[in-house]
Write an enzyme that holds these catalytic residues in place. Structure first.
Site, PDB file in Angstrom:
ATOM      1  N   LYS A  15      23.577  24.485  41.021  1.00 20.59           N
ATOM      2  CA  LYS A  15      25.011  24.447  40.673  1.00 20.59           C
ATOM      3  C   LYS A  15      25.861  24.183  41.906  1.00 20.59           C
ATOM      4  O   LYS A  15      26.782  23.382  41.863  1.00 20.59           O
ATOM      5  CB  LYS A  15      25.485  25.787  40.072  1.00 20.59           C
ATOM      6  CG  LYS A  15      24.890  26.153  38.754  1.00 20.59           C
ATOM      7  CD  LYS A  15      25.620  27.350  38.143  1.00 20.59           C
ATOM      8  CE  LYS A  15      25.629  28.579  39.029  1.00 20.59           C
ATOM      9  NZ  LYS A  15      24.338  29.279  39.129  1.00 20.59           N
ATOM     10  N   ARG A  90      30.000  35.371  34.299  1.00 20.73           N
ATOM     11  CA  ARG A  90      28.583  35.739  34.338  1.00 20.73           C
ATOM     12  C   ARG A  90      28.203  36.636  33.159  1.00 20.73           C
ATOM     13  O   ARG A  90      27.051  36.961  32.988  1.00 20.73           O
ATOM     14  CB  ARG A  90      28.292  36.562  35.598  1.00 20.73           C
ATOM     15  CG  ARG A  90      28.036  35.827  36.866  1.00 20.73           C
ATOM     16  CD  ARG A  90      26.681  35.194  36.963  1.00 20.73           C
ATOM     17  NE  ARG A  90      25.985  35.444  38.207  1.00 20.73           N
ATOM     18  CZ  ARG A  90      26.259  34.877  39.378  1.00 20.73           C
ATOM     19  NH1 ARG A  90      27.249  34.020  39.492  1.00 20.73           N
ATOM     20  NH2 ARG A  90      25.548  35.161  40.435  1.00 20.73           N
ATOM     21  N   ARG A 129      15.849  28.340  50.594  1.00 28.24           N
ATOM     22  CA  ARG A 129      17.225  28.482  51.067  1.00 28.24           C
ATOM     23  C   ARG A 129      17.327  29.599  52.101  1.00 28.24           C
ATOM     24  O   ARG A 129      18.108  29.517  53.045  1.00 28.24           O
ATOM     25  CB  ARG A 129      18.027  28.820  49.809  1.00 28.24           C
ATOM     26  CG  ARG A 129      19.434  28.669  49.786  1.00 28.24           C
ATOM     27  CD  ARG A 129      19.892  28.507  48.342  1.00 28.24           C
ATOM     28  NE  ARG A 129      19.958  29.777  47.637  1.00 28.24           N
ATOM     29  CZ  ARG A 129      20.582  29.934  46.470  1.00 28.24           C
ATOM     30  NH1 ARG A 129      21.159  28.904  45.877  1.00 28.24           N
ATOM     31  NH2 ARG A 129      20.620  31.089  45.884  1.00 28.24           N
ATOM     32  N   ARG A 131      18.621  32.670  52.403  1.00 26.57           N
ATOM     33  CA  ARG A 131      19.800  33.471  52.766  1.00 26.57           C
ATOM     34  C   ARG A 131      19.455  34.952  52.707  1.00 26.57           C
ATOM     35  O   ARG A 131      18.397  35.334  52.224  1.00 26.57           O
ATOM     36  CB  ARG A 131      20.923  33.213  51.766  1.00 26.57           C
ATOM     37  CG  ARG A 131      21.578  31.884  51.919  1.00 26.57           C
ATOM     38  CD  ARG A 131      22.800  31.781  51.015  1.00 26.57           C
ATOM     39  NE  ARG A 131      22.636  32.403  49.723  1.00 26.57           N
ATOM     40  CZ  ARG A 131      23.101  31.895  48.603  1.00 26.57           C
ATOM     41  NH1 ARG A 131      23.736  30.752  48.601  1.00 26.57           N
ATOM     42  NH2 ARG A 131      22.948  32.551  47.468  1.00 26.57           N
ATOM     43  N   ARG A 142      17.911  39.119  40.738  1.00 28.77           N
ATOM     44  CA  ARG A 142      19.008  38.207  40.356  1.00 28.77           C
ATOM     45  C   ARG A 142      18.619  37.387  39.128  1.00 28.77           C
ATOM     46  O   ARG A 142      19.440  37.170  38.239  1.00 28.77           O
ATOM     47  CB  ARG A 142      19.357  37.274  41.508  1.00 28.77           C
ATOM     48  CG  ARG A 142      20.092  37.991  42.618  1.00 28.77           C
ATOM     49  CD  ARG A 142      20.211  37.106  43.817  1.00 28.77           C
ATOM     50  NE  ARG A 142      21.276  36.127  43.677  1.00 28.77           N
ATOM     51  CZ  ARG A 142      21.344  35.027  44.417  1.00 28.77           C
ATOM     52  NH1 ARG A 142      20.417  34.740  45.275  1.00 28.77           N
ATOM     53  NH2 ARG A 142      22.354  34.206  44.268  1.00 28.77           N
TER      54      ARG A 142
HETATM   55  P1  AMP Z   1      25.917  33.515  43.489  1.00 29.34           P
HETATM   56  O1  AMP Z   1      25.951  32.863  44.822  1.00 29.34           O
HETATM   57  O2  AMP Z   1      26.826  32.893  42.485  1.00 29.34           O
HETATM   58  O3  AMP Z   1      24.528  33.655  42.932  1.00 29.34           O
HETATM   59  O4  AMP Z   1      26.466  35.010  43.689  1.00 29.34           O
HETATM   60  C1  AMP Z   1      25.906  35.890  44.650  1.00 29.34           C
HETATM   61  C2  AMP Z   1      26.206  37.318  44.265  1.00 29.34           C
HETATM   62  O5  AMP Z   1      27.642  37.517  44.174  1.00 29.34           O
HETATM   63  C3  AMP Z   1      25.663  37.763  42.920  1.00 29.34           C
HETATM   64  O6  AMP Z   1      24.304  38.180  42.997  1.00 29.34           O
HETATM   65  C4  AMP Z   1      26.614  38.908  42.564  1.00 29.34           C
HETATM   66  O7  AMP Z   1      26.297  40.080  43.299  1.00 29.34           O
HETATM   67  C5  AMP Z   1      27.963  38.388  43.096  1.00 29.34           C
HETATM   68  N1  AMP Z   1      28.679  37.609  42.062  1.00 29.34           N
HETATM   69  C6  AMP Z   1      28.951  36.274  42.066  1.00 29.34           C
HETATM   70  N2  AMP Z   1      29.618  35.901  40.972  1.00 29.34           N
HETATM   71  C7  AMP Z   1      29.771  37.026  40.224  1.00 29.34           C
HETATM   72  C8  AMP Z   1      30.379  37.299  38.958  1.00 29.34           C
HETATM   73  N3  AMP Z   1      30.943  36.326  38.222  1.00 29.34           N
HETATM   74  N4  AMP Z   1      30.357  38.582  38.521  1.00 29.34           N
HETATM   75  C9  AMP Z   1      29.799  39.565  39.244  1.00 29.34           C
HETATM   76  N5  AMP Z   1      29.194  39.374  40.424  1.00 29.34           N
HETATM   77  C10 AMP Z   1      29.181  38.122  40.922  1.00 29.34           C
END
Ligand code: AMP
Length: 189
Positions: A15, A90, A129, A131, A142
């Protein structure tokens, strides 16, 4: 004419990469809640402190925190011609909250691009990746947390007739060709 789009799919599906290419071609602001939280953590802001323990564990940050930062961002002028939401909503509560935020100003989502790929492809990409939140245990959590939540969101937007599935397993230029075809058809409607 606006282009309000949301990118849906599990972590690692590409994404973020596709979002960067959409930004470049369509000149829309990229609203990634994950990036916003990571930036807040790096800057050690109050938001960053609130998000840290959840992110470190691969859990979702509480909705009231997340909805708040998205609402603030969508209030900004640069989002009025369109935006790319990435990583939000989410869960269904966030999806409803988003509807409220947008409908208040007569806006709505035009399309949800749902990227899919096999779990092994996702795990391999996330490991590559490397990170801080890409360790094997956090990756597993996740995928578990998000896997359960993604399907109901896809169903929610399918019912509204705005869900578009995109095969995210191909290499990025092939995926982007599909994305472009879709966005160009929306722009011309
Ligand atoms: P991402 O890079 O989008 O996978 O987000 C990394 C982390 O940020 C996730 O594992 C959550 O802890 C937090 N996060 C990102 N977007 C959301 C969301 N819409 N709702 C809740 N937590 C989020």
């Amino acid at each position: 004419m606006s282009l309000n789009i949301m990118l849906l799919g599990l972590p690692g599906v590409g994404k973020g990469t596709q979002a960067a290419k959409i930004v470049e071609k369509y000149n829309l602001p990229h609203i990634s809640t994950g990036d916003m939280f990571r930036a807040a953590m790096a800057n050690e802001t109050e938001l960053g402190m609130k998000a840290k323990s959840f992110m470190d564990a691969g859990d979702l940050v509480p909705d009231e925190v997340t909805n708040g930062i998205v609402a603030e961002r969508l209030d900004e002028e640069d989002t009025k011609p369109g935006f790319i939401l990435d990583g939000f909503p989410r869960n269904l509560d966030q999806a409803h909250a988003l509807e409220d935020m947008l409908s208040k100003e007569g806006r709505s989502l035009d399309a949800v691009l749902y990227f899919t790929a096999d779990t092994q492809v996702l795990v391999d990409r996330m490991m590559a990746r490397g990170r801080a939140d890409d360790t094997p245990e956090v990756i597993k959590n996740r995928l578990d947390v998000n896997g359960k939540l993604t399907e109901p969101i896809a169903d929610f937007y399918a019912e509204k007739g705005i869900l578009h599935k995109i095969d995210g397993a191909h290499e990025l230029d092939t995926v982007f060709a599909d994305v472009k075809k879709l966005l160009d058809s929306l722009e011309n409607n």
